[in-house]
Design a protein around this motif. Structure first.
Motif, short mmCIF file in Angstrom:
data_model
loop_
_atom_site.label_atom_id
_atom_site.label_comp_id
_atom_site.label_asym_id
_atom_site.label_seq_id
_atom_site.Cartn_x
_atom_site.Cartn_y
_atom_site.Cartn_z
N GLY A 108 0.88 -1.17 0.00
CA GLY A 108 0.00 0.00 0.00
C GLY A 108 0.91 1.21 0.00
N ILE A 109 0.44 2.34 0.52
CA ILE A 109 1.29 3.53 0.61
C ILE A 109 2.03 3.48 1.94
CG2 ILE A 109 1.33 6.06 0.66
CD1 ILE A 109 -1.26 5.97 -1.06
N LEU A 110 3.35 3.55 1.86
CA LEU A 110 4.19 3.44 3.05
C LEU A 110 4.86 4.77 3.36
CD1 LEU A 110 6.02 0.13 2.00
CD2 LEU A 110 3.97 0.31 3.38
N PRO A 161 7.46 -2.15 5.52
CA PRO A 161 6.03 -2.43 5.40
C PRO A 161 5.22 -2.08 6.65
CG PRO A 161 7.34 -4.32 4.69
CD PRO A 161 8.30 -3.35 5.30
N SER A 162 5.90 -1.97 7.80
CA SER A 162 5.15 -1.66 9.03
C SER A 162 4.73 -0.18 9.08
CB SER A 162 5.99 -2.00 10.27
OG SER A 162 7.04 -1.05 10.42
N THR A 163 5.22 0.63 8.12
CA THR A 163 4.84 2.06 8.10
C THR A 163 3.66 2.31 7.16
OG1 THR A 163 6.40 2.63 6.32
CG2 THR A 163 7.24 2.77 8.58
N LEU A 164 2.86 1.27 6.94
CA LEU A 164 1.70 1.38 6.04
C LEU A 164 0.74 2.47 6.54
CD1 LEU A 164 -0.01 0.03 3.69
CD2 LEU A 164 -1.17 -1.20 5.52
N GLY A 188 7.41 14.16 -0.68
CA GLY A 188 8.23 13.13 -1.32
C GLY A 188 7.98 11.73 -0.78
N ILE A 189 6.96 11.58 0.08
CA ILE A 189 6.65 10.24 0.62
C ILE A 189 5.96 9.41 -0.46
CG2 ILE A 189 5.20 8.99 2.30
CD1 ILE A 189 5.90 11.32 4.29
N ILE A 190 5.04 10.06 -1.19
CA ILE A 190 4.49 9.40 -2.39
C ILE A 190 5.37 9.85 -3.55
CG2 ILE A 190 2.52 9.32 -3.98
CD1 ILE A 190 0.68 9.77 -1.56
N SER A 191 6.12 8.89 -4.11
CA SER A 191 7.07 9.26 -5.17
C SER A 191 7.16 8.14 -6.21
CB SER A 191 8.46 9.50 -4.55
OG SER A 191 8.92 8.31 -3.94
N GLY A 192 7.91 8.39 -7.27
CA GLY A 192 8.17 7.39 -8.32
C GLY A 192 6.90 6.82 -8.90
#
Length: 288
Positions: free
Chosen positions: A208-210, A216-219, A235-239
């Motif tokens: 999901g979005i991390l 993965p624990s930072t979902l 910049g947390i949602i990137s690429g």
């Protein structure tokens, strides 16, 4: 496996699912299916089982699928080299013919067959059938990569009314008879919007979005459109996640209630999302 649960435990699980079954009965859920869940044979079988189960309890399921790896594989067999510009596949006339053959033919009919074998009633269509997806050239440099100009949703609603699971391959067309390769996530967002779907489920190869892409624990369990804009700035949602999230926002703006980005590699993640209060992945919703 069969001996893991007693009959009483199974009955308990089913009764816990009851409020969710009631809530989704008769509602439209669009599933965008691709990535690893499509390549791994065992996962593919499980996804088809989940879809048939939801269909059997009265959820109106629409399956929108991609098939990038199979397109690349077929191109290779035909001695054609895949070429990309800014991460998008350059699609000349020969390539778009391959895309149509693989997506609307092999992949689409394989999924229809699987759903039927699991006890569902499925019908495969492409974006060209009933001019479901009309498109135009997105960028001259990319050739026959399409930008959606119009969705004619009637073929899908007709199939739903007749009790079918529509299975849609994302090739589009224009009035001159050209065929276009359409991004699967974008097509799913537009189709879900046109159907005013209760949910759009985007199956991906990540949890999901991390907050931290390597952990993965930072979902992030849920976020609004405004949160998504903020996370993009930070910049947390990137690429590759940017276009996915943009498609979620697009779907919500077009009338979808909520969009889920989930890990298609987790067995039965669709059922966990729809039939439990745990959910799976990240839920994106409109601003309150």
């Amino acid at each position: 496996m069969d001996n893991q649960f007693s009959n009483a435990e199974r009955a308990e699980v089913l009764t816990q699912a009851l409020p969710y079954i009631k809530r989704y009965n008769g509602k439209i859920v669009v599933v965008k299916y691709g990535g690893n869940a499509m390549i791994n044979e065992q996962l593919k079988q499980q996804v088809m089982e989940d879809i048939v189960l939801l269909w059997l309890i009265g959820v109106k399921i629409v399956l929108v699928h991609g098939g990038g790896p199979e397109i690349s594989e077929t191109m290779e067999k035909l001695g054609k080299k895949a070429e990309f510009v800014d991460g998008l596949r350059v699609t000349d006339k020969e390539t778009v013919d391959i895309v149509q053959m693989v997506l609307a033919g092999k992949v689409n009919k394989t999924l229809v067959n699987l759903l039927e074998m699991k006890g569902g009633k499925a019908m495969g269509i492409s974006g060209m059938d009933g001019r479901l997806i009309e498109a135009k050239v997105k960028n001259e440099k990319l050739g026959y990569v399409g930008k959606i100009t119009k969705i004619n949703i009637d073929p899908v609603t007709d199939l739903l009314e007749k009790g079918y699971i529509p299975v849609i391959s994302t090739v589009g067309c224009d009035k001159k008879g050209n065929t276009y390769n359409i991004n699967g996530d974008t097509a799913a967002a537009y189709i879900a919007g046109a159907l005013n779907a209760e949910r759009l489920i985007m199956m991906t190869d990540i949890a999901g979005i991390l907050k931290d892409k390597d952990d993965p624990s930072t979902l992030i369990a849920d976020l609004t459109i405004s949160d998504a804009a903020k996370l993009k700035e930070e910049g947390i949602i990137s690429g590759g996640m940017i276009p996915k999230v943009d498609c979620c926002v697009e779907a919500i703006e077009k009338g979808v209630d909520k969009v889920i980005i989930m890990d298609g590699r987790v067995p039965h993640s669709i059922l966990m999302e729809i039939l439990t209060d745990e959910g799976a992945g990240t839920m994106v919703m409109g601003d309150k």
